[in-house]
Design an enzyme around this catalytic site. Structure first.
Site, short mmCIF file in Angstrom:
data_model
loop_
_atom_site.label_atom_id
_atom_site.label_comp_id
_atom_site.label_asym_id
_atom_site.label_seq_id
_atom_site.Cartn_x
_atom_site.Cartn_y
_atom_site.Cartn_z
CG HIS A 172 -6.92 0.69 -6.80
ND1 HIS A 172 -8.04 1.43 -6.47
CD2 HIS A 172 -5.98 0.96 -5.84
CE1 HIS A 172 -7.80 2.12 -5.37
NE2 HIS A 172 -6.58 1.87 -4.98
CG ASP A 230 -2.14 0.87 1.06
OD1 ASP A 230 -2.29 1.45 -0.03
OD2 ASP A 230 -2.95 0.96 1.99
#
Length: 301
Positions: free
Chosen positions: A215, A143
Protein backbone atom coordinates in the site's frame (compact mmCIF):
# COMPACT_ATOMS: atom_id res chain seq x y z
CA UNK A 1 -4.25 34.36 1.04
CA UNK A 2 -7.81 33.16 1.41
CA UNK A 3 -8.48 30.81 4.32
CA UNK A 4 -9.17 27.10 3.87
CA UNK A 5 -12.08 25.76 5.91
CA UNK A 6 -10.66 25.20 9.42
CA UNK A 7 -12.48 21.92 10.01
CA UNK A 8 -10.11 20.28 7.52
CA UNK A 9 -7.36 20.53 10.13
CA UNK A 10 -9.39 19.69 13.25
CA UNK A 11 -7.52 16.47 14.02
CA UNK A 12 -8.34 14.49 17.13
CA UNK A 13 -12.13 14.67 16.89
CA UNK A 14 -13.75 11.46 18.13
CA UNK A 15 -17.15 11.40 16.40
CA UNK A 16 -17.93 11.93 12.72
CA UNK A 17 -20.86 12.03 10.33
CA UNK A 18 -20.40 12.33 6.56
CA UNK A 19 -23.43 13.41 4.54
CA UNK A 20 -23.50 13.28 0.76
CA UNK A 21 -26.49 15.11 -0.72
CA UNK A 22 -28.24 15.02 -4.08
CA UNK A 23 -30.10 18.09 -5.31
CA UNK A 24 -33.84 17.63 -5.64
CA UNK A 25 -35.31 17.87 -9.15
CA UNK A 26 -35.64 21.51 -10.11
CA UNK A 27 -33.21 22.80 -7.47
CA UNK A 28 -30.35 24.80 -8.97
CA UNK A 29 -26.72 24.58 -7.82
CA UNK A 30 -26.98 28.14 -6.48
CA UNK A 31 -30.04 27.26 -4.41
CA UNK A 32 -28.17 24.29 -2.98
CA UNK A 33 -25.14 26.44 -2.11
CA UNK A 34 -27.35 29.06 -0.44
CA UNK A 35 -29.10 26.38 1.63
CA UNK A 36 -25.78 24.95 2.79
CA UNK A 37 -24.38 28.39 3.60
CA UNK A 38 -27.44 29.24 5.68
CA UNK A 39 -26.63 26.43 8.13
CA UNK A 40 -22.82 26.59 7.95
CA UNK A 41 -22.05 29.73 9.92
CA UNK A 42 -24.08 29.29 13.14
CA UNK A 43 -23.34 25.59 13.46
CA UNK A 44 -19.56 25.96 13.57
CA UNK A 45 -19.70 27.49 17.05
CA UNK A 46 -21.95 24.89 18.66
CA UNK A 47 -20.18 22.96 21.40
CA UNK A 48 -16.95 22.17 19.60
CA UNK A 49 -18.49 20.92 16.35
CA UNK A 50 -16.47 21.36 13.17
CA UNK A 51 -18.03 21.52 9.72
CA UNK A 52 -16.46 21.06 6.31
CA UNK A 53 -18.70 21.73 3.31
CA UNK A 54 -18.02 20.74 -0.30
CA UNK A 55 -19.79 21.12 -3.62
CA UNK A 56 -19.73 18.92 -6.73
CA UNK A 57 -17.06 20.43 -9.05
CA UNK A 58 -19.42 20.74 -12.04
CA UNK A 59 -22.05 22.41 -9.83
CA UNK A 60 -19.50 24.79 -8.30
CA UNK A 61 -18.37 25.66 -11.84
CA UNK A 62 -21.91 26.86 -12.55
CA UNK A 63 -22.10 28.95 -9.38
CA UNK A 64 -18.58 30.37 -9.18
CA UNK A 65 -16.48 29.42 -12.23
CA UNK A 66 -13.79 31.97 -11.34
CA UNK A 67 -13.25 30.14 -8.03
CA UNK A 68 -12.92 26.63 -9.46
CA UNK A 69 -9.47 25.11 -8.79
CA UNK A 70 -7.63 24.21 -11.97
CA UNK A 71 -8.37 20.64 -13.02
CA UNK A 72 -11.19 20.11 -10.52
CA UNK A 73 -13.74 17.72 -12.00
CA UNK A 74 -16.43 15.25 -10.99
CA UNK A 75 -15.68 11.61 -10.23
CA UNK A 76 -17.54 10.83 -13.42
CA UNK A 77 -16.25 7.37 -14.36
CA UNK A 78 -15.08 4.31 -12.43
CA UNK A 79 -11.36 3.66 -12.10
CA UNK A 80 -10.77 0.24 -13.63
CA UNK A 81 -7.55 -1.72 -13.36
CA UNK A 82 -6.20 -4.11 -16.00
CA UNK A 83 -7.44 -7.12 -14.00
CA UNK A 84 -10.96 -5.68 -13.73
CA UNK A 85 -10.65 -4.30 -10.20
CA UNK A 86 -13.00 -1.31 -10.08
CA UNK A 87 -13.37 1.78 -7.93
CA UNK A 88 -16.95 2.97 -8.46
CA UNK A 89 -17.99 6.54 -9.28
CA UNK A 90 -20.88 7.67 -7.07
CA UNK A 91 -20.64 11.44 -7.44
CA UNK A 92 -23.28 13.48 -5.59
CA UNK A 93 -23.98 17.22 -5.51
CA UNK A 94 -22.77 18.27 -2.05
CA UNK A 95 -20.94 16.97 0.99
CA UNK A 96 -21.04 17.96 4.64
CA UNK A 97 -18.67 16.58 7.26
CA UNK A 98 -19.72 17.04 10.89
CA UNK A 99 -17.05 16.21 13.47
CA UNK A 100 -17.01 16.71 17.21
CA UNK A 101 -16.18 15.36 20.63
CA UNK A 102 -19.37 13.38 21.19
CA UNK A 103 -21.70 11.29 19.04
CA UNK A 104 -24.89 12.86 20.39
CA UNK A 105 -23.72 16.36 19.48
CA UNK A 106 -22.68 15.29 15.99
CA UNK A 107 -26.02 13.53 15.56
CA UNK A 108 -28.02 16.61 16.56
CA UNK A 109 -26.08 18.92 14.23
CA UNK A 110 -26.27 16.48 11.30
CA UNK A 111 -30.01 16.06 11.83
CA UNK A 112 -30.40 19.83 11.79
CA UNK A 113 -28.45 20.10 8.54
CA UNK A 114 -30.68 17.56 6.82
CA UNK A 115 -33.77 19.40 8.01
CA UNK A 116 -32.44 22.77 6.85
CA UNK A 117 -31.49 21.52 3.38
CA UNK A 118 -34.55 19.30 2.83
CA UNK A 119 -36.31 21.74 0.47
CA UNK A 120 -33.46 21.54 -2.06
CA UNK A 121 -31.56 18.32 -1.30
CA UNK A 122 -32.02 14.75 -0.17
CA UNK A 123 -29.63 12.44 1.63
CA UNK A 124 -27.81 10.11 -0.77
CA UNK A 125 -25.20 8.58 1.57
CA UNK A 126 -24.56 8.76 5.30
CA UNK A 127 -21.45 7.33 6.93
CA UNK A 128 -20.97 7.53 10.70
CA UNK A 129 -17.47 7.09 12.07
CA UNK A 130 -15.33 7.30 15.17
CA UNK A 131 -11.70 7.29 16.22
CA UNK A 132 -10.12 3.90 16.89
CA UNK A 133 -7.17 3.51 19.24
CA UNK A 134 -6.43 7.21 18.81
CA UNK A 135 -5.24 7.17 15.18
CA UNK A 136 -5.36 3.59 13.94
CA UNK A 137 -7.32 2.10 11.09
CA UNK A 138 -9.50 -0.96 11.71
CA UNK A 139 -6.73 -3.03 10.11
CA UNK A 140 -4.81 -2.24 13.29
CA UNK A 141 -2.22 -0.06 11.52
CA UNK A 142 -1.47 3.59 12.19
CA UNK A 143 -3.31 5.77 9.69
CA UNK A 144 -2.04 9.04 8.18
CA UNK A 145 1.63 8.34 8.88
CA UNK A 146 2.60 10.06 5.63
CA UNK A 147 0.61 13.20 6.45
CA UNK A 148 2.44 16.52 6.47
CA UNK A 149 2.59 18.33 9.80
CA UNK A 150 -0.20 20.79 10.54
CA UNK A 151 2.28 23.61 9.88
CA UNK A 152 2.83 22.28 6.37
CA UNK A 153 -0.69 21.00 5.70
CA UNK A 154 -2.14 24.31 4.50
CA UNK A 155 0.33 24.34 1.61
CA UNK A 156 -0.75 20.83 0.64
CA UNK A 157 -4.48 21.42 1.05
CA UNK A 158 -5.07 24.97 -0.20
CA UNK A 159 -4.79 26.38 -3.71
CA UNK A 160 -1.89 28.88 -3.65
CA UNK A 161 -2.43 32.66 -3.80
CA UNK A 162 -3.06 34.07 -7.26
CA UNK A 163 -4.46 30.85 -8.70
CA UNK A 164 -8.14 30.16 -9.44
CA UNK A 165 -9.83 28.87 -6.32
CA UNK A 166 -7.27 30.44 -3.98
CA UNK A 167 -7.56 28.92 -0.50
CA UNK A 168 -9.89 26.18 -1.71
CA UNK A 169 -9.24 22.44 -1.74
CA UNK A 170 -10.40 19.32 -3.53
CA UNK A 171 -11.44 16.36 -1.39
CA UNK A 172 -11.64 12.73 -2.45
CA UNK A 173 -14.15 10.55 -0.60
CA UNK A 174 -14.32 6.77 -0.76
CA UNK A 175 -16.06 4.28 1.48
CA UNK A 176 -14.07 1.04 1.75
CA UNK A 177 -15.53 -2.05 3.42
CA UNK A 178 -12.97 -4.41 4.92
CA UNK A 179 -12.86 -8.11 4.13
CA UNK A 180 -12.22 -8.75 7.79
CA UNK A 181 -11.99 -12.54 7.79
CA UNK A 182 -9.45 -12.55 4.97
CA UNK A 183 -7.40 -9.82 6.66
CA UNK A 184 -7.31 -11.39 10.11
CA UNK A 185 -6.29 -14.73 8.61
CA UNK A 186 -2.93 -13.15 7.68
CA UNK A 187 0.02 -13.24 10.06
CA UNK A 188 1.31 -9.91 11.34
CA UNK A 189 4.30 -10.16 9.00
CA UNK A 190 2.02 -10.83 6.03
CA UNK A 191 -0.10 -7.82 6.99
CA UNK A 192 3.05 -5.69 7.20
CA UNK A 193 4.00 -6.75 3.67
CA UNK A 194 0.57 -5.70 2.45
CA UNK A 195 0.79 -2.27 4.10
CA UNK A 196 4.54 -1.68 3.73
CA UNK A 197 4.98 -0.67 7.37
CA UNK A 198 5.50 -2.36 10.70
CA UNK A 199 2.30 -2.78 12.69
CA UNK A 200 3.34 -1.87 16.24
CA UNK A 201 5.26 1.36 15.50
CA UNK A 202 4.44 2.25 11.85
CA UNK A 203 8.03 2.21 10.57
CA UNK A 204 8.22 2.01 6.79
CA UNK A 205 9.85 -1.19 5.54
CA UNK A 206 13.22 -0.82 3.87
CA UNK A 207 13.13 -0.50 0.09
CA UNK A 208 14.85 -3.86 -0.40
CA UNK A 209 12.21 -5.54 1.78
CA UNK A 210 9.02 -3.61 1.01
CA UNK A 211 6.95 -5.36 -1.70
CA UNK A 212 6.36 -3.38 -4.88
CA UNK A 213 2.60 -3.88 -4.51
CA UNK A 214 2.45 -2.75 -0.87
CA UNK A 215 0.00 0.00 0.00
CA UNK A 216 2.81 2.43 0.82
CA UNK A 217 4.62 1.75 -2.44
CA UNK A 218 1.46 2.32 -4.50
CA UNK A 219 0.11 5.42 -2.71
CA UNK A 220 3.25 7.50 -2.17
CA UNK A 221 3.58 9.71 -5.26
CA UNK A 222 6.91 11.05 -6.47
CA UNK A 223 7.73 13.30 -9.40
CA UNK A 224 11.39 14.00 -10.15
CA UNK A 225 12.36 12.58 -6.78
CA UNK A 226 9.98 14.91 -4.93
CA UNK A 227 7.19 13.34 -2.88
CA UNK A 228 3.78 14.89 -3.57
CA UNK A 229 1.76 14.94 -0.36
CA UNK A 230 -1.95 14.82 0.26
CA UNK A 231 -3.63 15.43 3.62
CA UNK A 232 -5.55 12.37 4.84
CA UNK A 233 -8.33 12.53 7.42
CA UNK A 234 -9.53 8.92 7.17
CA UNK A 235 -12.13 7.69 9.66
CA UNK A 236 -13.13 4.14 10.69
CA UNK A 237 -16.83 3.35 10.33
CA UNK A 238 -19.35 0.54 10.66
CA UNK A 239 -20.37 -2.27 12.95
CA UNK A 240 -18.76 -5.44 14.22
CA UNK A 241 -20.38 -7.33 11.34
CA UNK A 242 -19.45 -4.86 8.58
CA UNK A 243 -16.88 -2.12 8.91
CA UNK A 244 -14.12 -0.33 7.11
CA UNK A 245 -12.50 3.01 6.33
CA UNK A 246 -14.01 6.21 5.03
CA UNK A 247 -11.17 7.69 3.02
CA UNK A 248 -11.00 11.49 3.17
CA UNK A 249 -8.09 13.02 1.25
CA UNK A 250 -7.49 16.72 0.60
CA UNK A 251 -5.22 18.38 -1.97
CA UNK A 252 -4.99 21.63 -3.88
CA UNK A 253 -4.25 19.50 -6.96
CA UNK A 254 -6.83 16.88 -7.92
CA UNK A 255 -4.29 15.18 -10.17
CA UNK A 256 -2.48 13.88 -7.10
CA UNK A 257 -5.65 12.20 -5.89
CA UNK A 258 -6.65 10.73 -9.24
CA UNK A 259 -3.13 9.47 -9.91
CA UNK A 260 -3.07 7.76 -6.51
CA UNK A 261 -6.27 5.88 -7.38
CA UNK A 262 -4.88 4.82 -10.75
CA UNK A 263 -1.72 3.49 -9.10
CA UNK A 264 -3.77 1.58 -6.52
CA UNK A 265 -5.79 -0.05 -9.31
CA UNK A 266 -2.65 -0.87 -11.32
CA UNK A 267 -3.50 1.42 -14.23
CA UNK A 268 -0.44 1.81 -16.46
CA UNK A 269 1.88 -0.80 -14.99
CA UNK A 270 -0.42 -3.61 -13.87
CA UNK A 271 0.80 -3.53 -10.26
CA UNK A 272 -2.31 -3.45 -8.07
CA UNK A 273 -2.18 -2.27 -4.46
CA UNK A 274 -2.15 -5.39 -2.28
CA UNK A 275 -4.48 -3.77 0.25
CA UNK A 276 -7.28 -3.69 -2.34
CA UNK A 277 -7.44 -7.48 -2.05
CA UNK A 278 -8.63 -7.10 1.54
CA UNK A 279 -10.94 -4.10 1.26
CA UNK A 280 -13.54 -3.13 -1.35
CA UNK A 281 -14.48 0.40 -2.47
CA UNK A 282 -18.20 1.14 -2.34
CA UNK A 283 -18.23 4.82 -3.33
CA UNK A 284 -16.15 7.53 -4.96
CA UNK A 285 -16.64 11.29 -5.28
CA UNK A 286 -14.73 14.57 -5.52
CA UNK A 287 -15.90 17.87 -4.01
CA UNK A 288 -14.55 21.41 -4.12
CA UNK A 289 -14.18 22.75 -0.58
CA UNK A 290 -14.26 26.53 -1.07
CA UNK A 291 -12.18 28.94 0.98
CA UNK A 292 -14.02 30.57 3.89
CA UNK A 293 -14.11 34.02 2.28
CA UNK A 294 -15.15 32.64 -1.11
CA UNK A 295 -17.92 30.57 0.44
CA UNK A 296 -19.37 33.61 2.18
CA UNK A 297 -19.11 35.84 -0.89
CA UNK A 298 -20.76 33.37 -3.22
CA UNK A 299 -23.45 32.44 -0.72
CA UNK A 300 -24.44 36.07 -0.18
CA UNK A 301 -24.47 36.88 -3.91
Amino acid sequence: MRTPQPGIFAVGTAAHCFLELSARPGASPRELVHALAAIEEPRTTVGGVNLVVGVRPSAWAQVAPEHLPLGAADFASPVVGPDGFTMPATQRDAWVWVAGAATDLVFDVATGILAATRPVAELALEVTGWSYRHSRDLTGFEDGTENPSLDEAVGVVAVPPGEPGEGSSVVLLQQWVHLADAWTSLSEREQEDVIGRTKPDSVELADDVKPADSHVARTVLEVGGEELDIFRRNVPYGTVREHGTHFVGFSHDQTRLSRMLERMAGVGDGVRDALTRYTTPLSGAYYVVPAVETWREVASG
